[in-house]
Design a protein around this motif. Structure first.
Motif, PDB file in Angstrom:
ATOM      1  N   ILE A   1       0.847  -1.218   0.000  1.00  7.35           N
ATOM      2  CA  ILE A   1       0.000   0.000   0.000  1.00  7.35           C
ATOM      3  C   ILE A   1       0.874   1.256   0.000  1.00  7.35           C
ATOM      4  O   ILE A   1       0.788   2.059  -0.945  1.00  7.35           O
ATOM      5  CB  ILE A   1      -1.013  -0.027   1.162  1.00  7.35           C
ATOM      6  N   PRO A   2       1.753   1.456   1.024  1.00  5.67           N
ATOM      7  CA  PRO A   2       2.586   2.665   0.938  1.00  5.67           C
ATOM      8  C   PRO A   2       3.487   2.662  -0.293  1.00  5.67           C
ATOM      9  O   PRO A   2       3.735   3.723  -0.877  1.00  5.67           O
ATOM     10  CB  PRO A   2       3.404   2.645   2.241  1.00  5.67           C
ATOM     11  N   LYS A   3       3.939   1.477  -0.713  1.00  4.95           N
ATOM     12  CA  LYS A   3       4.816   1.432  -1.901  1.00  4.95           C
ATOM     13  C   LYS A   3       4.093   1.996  -3.133  1.00  4.95           C
ATOM     14  O   LYS A   3       4.642   2.822  -3.873  1.00  4.95           O
ATOM     15  CB  LYS A   3       5.279  -0.003  -2.152  1.00  4.95           C
ATOM     16  N   ASN A   4       2.854   1.561  -3.338  1.00 14.40           N
ATOM     17  CA  ASN A   4       2.064   2.089  -4.463  1.00 14.40           C
ATOM     18  C   ASN A   4       1.842   3.588  -4.348  1.00 14.40           C
ATOM     19  O   ASN A   4       1.950   4.325  -5.332  1.00 14.40           O
ATOM     20  CB  ASN A   4       0.704   1.384  -4.528  1.00 14.40           C
ATOM     21  N   LEU A   5       1.516   4.039  -3.140  1.00 11.95           N
ATOM     22  CA  LEU A   5       1.225   5.470  -2.944  1.00 11.95           C
ATOM     23  C   LEU A   5       2.481   6.307  -3.188  1.00 11.95           C
ATOM     24  O   LEU A   5       2.440   7.342  -3.867  1.00 11.95           O
ATOM     25  CB  LEU A   5       0.707   5.705  -1.522  1.00 11.95           C
ATOM     26  N   ILE A   6       3.595   5.830  -2.630  1.00  8.11           N
ATOM     27  CA  ILE A   6       4.852   6.586  -2.732  1.00  8.11           C
ATOM     28  C   ILE A   6       5.289   6.681  -4.196  1.00  8.11           C
ATOM     29  O   ILE A   6       5.658   7.751  -4.688  1.00  8.11           O
ATOM     30  CB  ILE A   6       5.939   5.920  -1.848  1.00  8.11           C
ATOM     31  N   LEU A   7       5.209   5.538  -4.908  1.00  6.61           N
ATOM     32  CA  LEU A   7       5.672   5.553  -6.302  1.00  6.61           C
ATOM     33  C   LEU A   7       4.752   6.371  -7.202  1.00  6.61           C
ATOM     34  O   LEU A   7       5.193   7.037  -8.125  1.00  6.61           O
ATOM     35  CB  LEU A   7       5.810   4.124  -6.829  1.00  6.61           C
ATOM     36  N   ARG A   8       3.436   6.326  -6.914  1.00  4.50           N
ATOM     37  CA  ARG A   8       2.513   7.067  -7.781  1.00  4.50           C
ATOM     38  C   ARG A   8       2.542   8.570  -7.505  1.00  4.50           C
ATOM     39  O   ARG A   8       2.431   9.374  -8.437  1.00  4.50           O
ATOM     40  CB  ARG A   8       1.079   6.529  -7.616  1.00  4.50           C
ATOM     41  N   TYR A   9       2.692   8.956  -6.239  1.00  3.25           N
ATOM     42  CA  TYR A   9       2.447  10.370  -5.908  1.00  3.25           C
ATOM     43  C   TYR A   9       3.686  11.170  -5.497  1.00  3.25           C
ATOM     44  O   TYR A   9       3.542  12.351  -5.166  1.00  3.25           O
ATOM     45  CB  TYR A   9       1.395  10.451  -4.793  1.00  3.25           C
ATOM     46  N   THR A  10       4.875  10.524  -5.454  1.00  5.67           N
ATOM     47  CA  THR A  10       6.064  11.298  -5.052  1.00  5.67           C
ATOM     48  C   THR A  10       7.251  10.977  -5.955  1.00  5.67           C
ATOM     49  O   THR A  10       7.219  10.028  -6.729  1.00  5.67           O
ATOM     50  CB  THR A  10       6.490  10.997  -3.589  1.00  5.67           C
ATOM     51  N   LYS A  11       8.301  11.762  -5.773  1.00  7.21           N
ATOM     52  CA  LYS A  11       9.566  11.477  -6.468  1.00  7.21           C
ATOM     53  C   LYS A  11      10.677  11.346  -5.417  1.00  7.21           C
ATOM     54  O   LYS A  11      10.440  11.652  -4.225  1.00  7.21           O
ATOM     55  CB  LYS A  11       9.876  12.578  -7.478  1.00  7.21           C
ATOM     56  N   GLU A  12      11.850  10.906  -5.839  1.00  3.47           N
ATOM     57  CA  GLU A  12      12.953  10.700  -4.893  1.00  3.47           C
ATOM     58  C   GLU A  12      13.238  11.988  -4.124  1.00  3.47           C
ATOM     59  O   GLU A  12      13.121  13.084  -4.662  1.00  3.47           O
ATOM     60  CB  GLU A  12      14.203  10.228  -5.633  1.00  3.47           C
ATOM     61  N   ASN A  13      13.598  11.809  -2.852  1.00  5.86           N
ATOM     62  CA  ASN A  13      13.947  12.900  -1.920  1.00  5.86           C
ATOM     63  C   ASN A  13      12.761  13.729  -1.435  1.00  5.86           C
ATOM     64  O   ASN A  13      12.937  14.681  -0.685  1.00  5.86           O
ATOM     65  CB  ASN A  13      15.031  13.821  -2.489  1.00  5.86           C
ATOM     66  N   ASP A  14      11.544  13.385  -1.870  1.00  5.34           N
ATOM     67  CA  ASP A  14      10.355  14.040  -1.306  1.00  5.34           C
ATOM     68  C   ASP A  14      10.194  13.636   0.167  1.00  5.34           C
ATOM     69  O   ASP A  14      10.824  12.677   0.636  1.00  5.34           O
ATOM     70  CB  ASP A  14       9.095  13.586  -2.068  1.00  5.34           C
ATOM     71  N   TRP A  15       9.302  14.366   0.860  1.00  2.51           N
ATOM     72  CA  TRP A  15       9.027  14.077   2.279  1.00  2.51           C
ATOM     73  C   TRP A  15       7.654  13.423   2.429  1.00  2.51           C
ATOM     74  O   TRP A  15       6.643  13.969   1.987  1.00  2.51           O
ATOM     75  CB  TRP A  15       9.057  15.376   3.098  1.00  2.51           C
ATOM     76  N   ILE A  16       7.654  12.230   3.071  1.00  2.00           N
ATOM     77  CA  ILE A  16       6.425  11.483   3.352  1.00  2.00           C
ATOM     78  C   ILE A  16       6.146  11.627   4.845  1.00  2.00           C
ATOM     79  O   ILE A  16       7.082  11.598   5.653  1.00  2.00           O
ATOM     80  CB  ILE A  16       6.627   9.964   3.079  1.00  2.00           C
ATOM     81  N   LEU A  17       4.874  11.715   5.207  1.00  2.00           N
ATOM     82  CA  LEU A  17       4.492  11.726   6.634  1.00  2.00           C
ATOM     83  C   LEU A  17       3.507  10.592   6.895  1.00  2.00           C
ATOM     84  O   LEU A  17       2.539  10.422   6.144  1.00  2.00           O
ATOM     85  CB  LEU A  17       3.831  13.068   6.981  1.00  2.00           C
ATOM     86  N   ASP A  18       3.756   9.805   7.951  1.00  2.00           N
ATOM     87  CA  ASP A  18       2.780   8.818   8.431  1.00  2.00           C
ATOM     88  C   ASP A  18       2.491   9.143   9.894  1.00  2.00           C
ATOM     89  O   ASP A  18       3.301   8.843  10.773  1.00  2.00           O
ATOM     90  CB  ASP A  18       3.318   7.387   8.283  1.00  2.00           C
ATOM     91  N   PRO A  19       1.329   9.750  10.179  1.00  2.00           N
ATOM     92  CA  PRO A  19       1.020  10.165  11.564  1.00  2.00           C
ATOM     93  C   PRO A  19       0.591   9.011  12.475  1.00  2.00           C
ATOM     94  O   PRO A  19       0.466   9.205  13.673  1.00  2.00           O
ATOM     95  CB  PRO A  19      -0.153  11.139  11.387  1.00  2.00           C
ATOM     96  N   PHE A  20       0.330   7.823  11.904  1.00  2.00           N
ATOM     97  CA  PHE A  20      -0.033   6.634  12.704  1.00  2.00           C
ATOM     98  C   PHE A  20       0.928   5.513  12.307  1.00  2.00           C
ATOM     99  O   PHE A  20       0.530   4.503  11.724  1.00  2.00           O
ATOM    100  CB  PHE A  20      -1.486   6.217  12.425  1.00  2.00           C
ATOM    101  N   LEU A  21       2.200   5.692  12.633  1.00  2.00           N
ATOM    102  CA  LEU A  21       3.274   4.883  12.041  1.00  2.00           C
ATOM    103  C   LEU A  21       3.193   3.400  12.377  1.00  2.00           C
ATOM    104  O   LEU A  21       3.599   2.560  11.576  1.00  2.00           O
ATOM    105  CB  LEU A  21       4.632   5.439  12.497  1.00  2.00           C
ATOM    106  N   GLY A  22       2.699   3.042  13.570  1.00  2.47           N
ATOM    107  CA  GLY A  22       2.669   1.635  13.970  1.00  2.47           C
ATOM    108  C   GLY A  22       4.063   1.044  13.912  1.00  2.47           C
ATOM    109  O   GLY A  22       5.046   1.644  14.379  1.00  2.47           O
ATOM    110  N   SER A  23       4.180  -0.129  13.256  1.00  3.77           N
ATOM    111  CA  SER A  23       5.457  -0.864  13.225  1.00  3.77           C
ATOM    112  C   SER A  23       6.467  -0.285  12.234  1.00  3.77           C
ATOM    113  O   SER A  23       7.549  -0.837  12.073  1.00  3.77           O
ATOM    114  CB  SER A  23       5.182  -2.324  12.891  1.00  3.77           C
TER     115      SER A  23
END
Ligand SMILES: C[S@@+](CC[C@H](N)C(=O)[O-])C[C@H]1O[C@@H](n2cnc3c(N)ncnc32)[C@H](O)[C@@H]1O
Length: 241
Positions: free
Chosen positions: A39-61
């Protein structure tokens, strides 16, 4: 690790299903309620480019932080449970990266350590109200709240997320419905309306098929006797600021 990049196909439809949930790097299904790294892999590849900043406010594991590092993105991961933060840090330890991976004990309702309009993608996987409890007594742990309190806190999470996300950038929420007294509580649609009311534009509703739920066996026995269907899907709601 080469296989990781070669055999991957980006999802192209509104139905996602990952029977093999993904066990590369430090990913495993051992943290109750974690999401498939697909899930995050698909989101990251579709909506960001290298060196962008991702935030996960409910990080869990730490699934999103690990995927961000593997894909050369920077990441801020927040969780309210200090024990969970230790798990996420351990899962990150073995991952080599030159990116910034910040794992922080904190509250998704107050991310004042993050500047306005500074994040390129927000991946949210909050507790599904109180279906799974992630702690016994941590204040503001969303998994300990009743439905009404949960929606109030989710409004705050949505506006904090809106504040820190850059304009024209994306936010995704994975959420499922609940059943009470045999009836459906449409948690997914209610959370969707909250994010829209804050100002986000709804871009996609993805139906994510659920596999290997720990409670499936218990429910299969119950639904044989009663007249309702087993919930086997979640919603991945994708918004744009
Ligand atoms: C569904 S789990 C996230 C699982 C994660 N995607 C993973 O792959 O491991 C939800 C997490 O939200 C955390 N949480 C609950 N309330 C929170 C809050 N107010 N702020 C930050 N984290 C919170 C819980 O401690 C739990 O770890």
């Amino acid at each position: 690790m080469q296989e990781y990049f070669n055999n991957f196909k980006l999802e192209t439809t509104s139905i996602w299903s990952f029977p093999n949930r993904g066990n590369w790097a430090t990913h495993s299904g051992s943290f109750r309620g974690n999401w498939s790294p697909y899930i995050p892999k698909n989101l990251i590849l579709r909506y960001t480019k290298e060196n962008d900043w991702i935030l996960d406010p409910f990080l869990g594991s730490g699934t999103t932080a690990v995927e961000s590092a593997l894909l050369n993105r920077n990441c801020i991961g927040v969780d309210i449970n200090p024990k969970t933060i230790q798990i996420a840090k351990k899962n990150m330890e073995a991952i080599e990266t030159s990116c910034h991976i910040i794992i922080k004990h904190g509250n998704a309702c107050n991310m004042n350590f993050i500047k306005n309009n500074s994040i390129d993608l927000i991946c949210l996987h909050p507790p599904y109200c109180n279906i799974i409890k992630y702690s016994k007594d941590i204040e503001d742990d969303l998994s300990l709240l009743n439905e009404e309190e949960y929606y109030k806190k989710m409004c705050i999470v949505a506006s904090e997320s809106y504040r820190v996300l850059k304009k024209q950038k994306y936010l995704a929420v994975l959420i499922a419905d609940m059943r009470r007294n045999g009836n459906i509580i449409p948690l997914g649609f209610n959370v969707m309306k909250i994010f829209q009311s804050i100002g986000f534009t709804l871009k996609e509703i993805v139906i994510k098929e659920q596999h290997n739920c720990r409670s499936t066996e218990k429910w299969e026995g119950i639904i044989k006797k009663q007249c309702f269907l087993l919930i086997k899907h979640e919603y991945l709601l994708i918004f744009k600021k």
